[in-house]
Design an enzyme around this catalytic site. Sequence first.
Site, PDB file in Angstrom:
ATOM      1  N   GLY A  47       1.109  11.312  -0.189  1.00 19.93           N
ATOM      2  CA  GLY A  47      -0.279  11.187  -0.635  1.00 19.93           C
ATOM      3  C   GLY A  47      -1.312  11.820   0.274  1.00 19.93           C
ATOM      4  O   GLY A  47      -2.362  12.269  -0.184  1.00 19.93           O
ATOM      5  N   ASP A 106      -4.552  -0.285   1.389  1.00 15.28           N
ATOM      6  CA  ASP A 106      -4.960  -1.442   0.572  1.00 15.28           C
ATOM      7  C   ASP A 106      -4.409  -2.745   1.155  1.00 15.28           C
ATOM      8  O   ASP A 106      -5.099  -3.407   1.916  1.00 15.28           O
ATOM      9  CB  ASP A 106      -4.698  -1.276  -0.927  1.00 15.28           C
ATOM     10  CG  ASP A 106      -3.280  -0.888  -1.258  1.00 15.28           C
ATOM     11  OD1 ASP A 106      -2.424  -1.008  -0.380  1.00 15.28           O
ATOM     12  OD2 ASP A 106      -3.033  -0.490  -2.406  1.00 15.28           O
TER      13      ASP A 106
END
Lengths: 182, 317
Positions: A47, A106
């Site tokens: 990512g 997160d």
Amino acid sequence: MSSALLPGIERILFTEEEIEARIRAVAREISTAYEGRTLKLVGVLKGSIFFLTALARHIEVPVKIDFLGISSFSNKSGAPGLVRIAKDLDESIEGEDVLLVEDIVDTGFTLRYLLQTLAGRAPNSLAVCTFLDRNSRRIVQVPVDYCCFEIPDRFVVGFGLDYNQLYRNLGYVAVMKPEKMI
Amino acid sequence: MALIAVSGHPGCRFEEVARVTAQRLGFELLTQPRVQSLAGEEFGAETHIPDKAWPSLVTSILARLATEHHIVYCAAGGELQSRHFPGMLRVHIVAPENVRIGNLMLDWRLERSAARQKLFEIEAADRSARKAKFGKTRPTAEMFDLVLNAETLTSEQMTDLIEKTIETTGMKERGFLSSAAEAQLQFQMRLRLARYGIVPPDKITIRKKIFANQSEEMFANLLDFYRIPWEYEPRSFPVQYDRDGNPVESFTPDFYLPEFDLYVELTTMKQSLVTRKNRKVRLLRELYPHINIQIFYQKDFENLIFKYGLAERPVHT
């Protein structure tokens, strides 16, 4: 990549221009903080590659780059096993000023594991830069030193972030339509 | 750490390759009889080990040994066991049927027809044991890092190749399994073994974890994956009292993460129930301000599931 919305995309959260401007600003902060030193950017596959590339271009101190990847929780064999380094760094980070570059933080699970792993390899310093921070979902408190955007609790794609490995190549960050994620 | 899992077709002498490899590299050799012996020491010689508990038992024993040794593990299904460990090499040895029958003729002093029959029996027993322990009747090539053919390679040559691979991958230089990683693995494995009633004789039986729904189980799996210790519903907090000071309503958060001193509550229910749960969390925070609690709402959890690529949505209740 065209900025026209693709199927499955609900709305654009950050445009290419906003991303570019914010990355430049964060790169300036980093350049100031690491002035006079050589910085090793460690990207977490897959990512972070778009963010790391864009960030590195605007950092004004000497930069080295390396990547690592961790095993995925999801697999086809049922039980997930344990997190482990699936692709390790190519070079040692001993004595280096390391900036771990993430696409998104997160829960903090992944970052915690990576920081523990890298801290044991005797770097001179270890800091974290993330493109997106979804702080509302944090379970494990982890230090985030540089952050481009804080985001709401929605599933986002683009600029390296995927859904089923798709959408990474979008130049913008977009919110997925919930009904497309079933 | 280095863990070499050696398995092979029945009759192709993979046990010999494992033994020679362990000797040459100075690794600890763990075979099926040794696992049974160590399990007897740990859990009592009379303890019955059901087939389904076998993988967890072996992982528990491997984890214990791996803190002090590099290991060669030689038993069917070793390639599946080794996935729990960071430095693994999965070796499978194959040979054509004629070669394997020839080996059995020599090893068991049998006529060819008897050796052939013996091979069929061993293969059937091997398939049956694999199915019972691992749910698979036979391994496939992609489960291994090295597949060696004993038709043309001797045990010595196969050991050379394994040794070279260990050297090339630098597995030996990684050090042994850390005690923290071992503790995490033991926690998971002991929990699973306890479900089959397998516990060390001097330990208290661990309560079977019965999760209220699939989401909780998935969350527990995710924590396990990241080696984060957890406890399931370990404590209830009274949140309402009657006039006499007796508790009339309590709240039991789903998980406690001792490392972070954090309670986690998963709410994967319909809105009216979420509202009720929110009220309880609010009361908990008022009455116990020193308690850290994080709520995970259904959409949070679904996003987490999507992020980690699980195919199924959690149970909706």
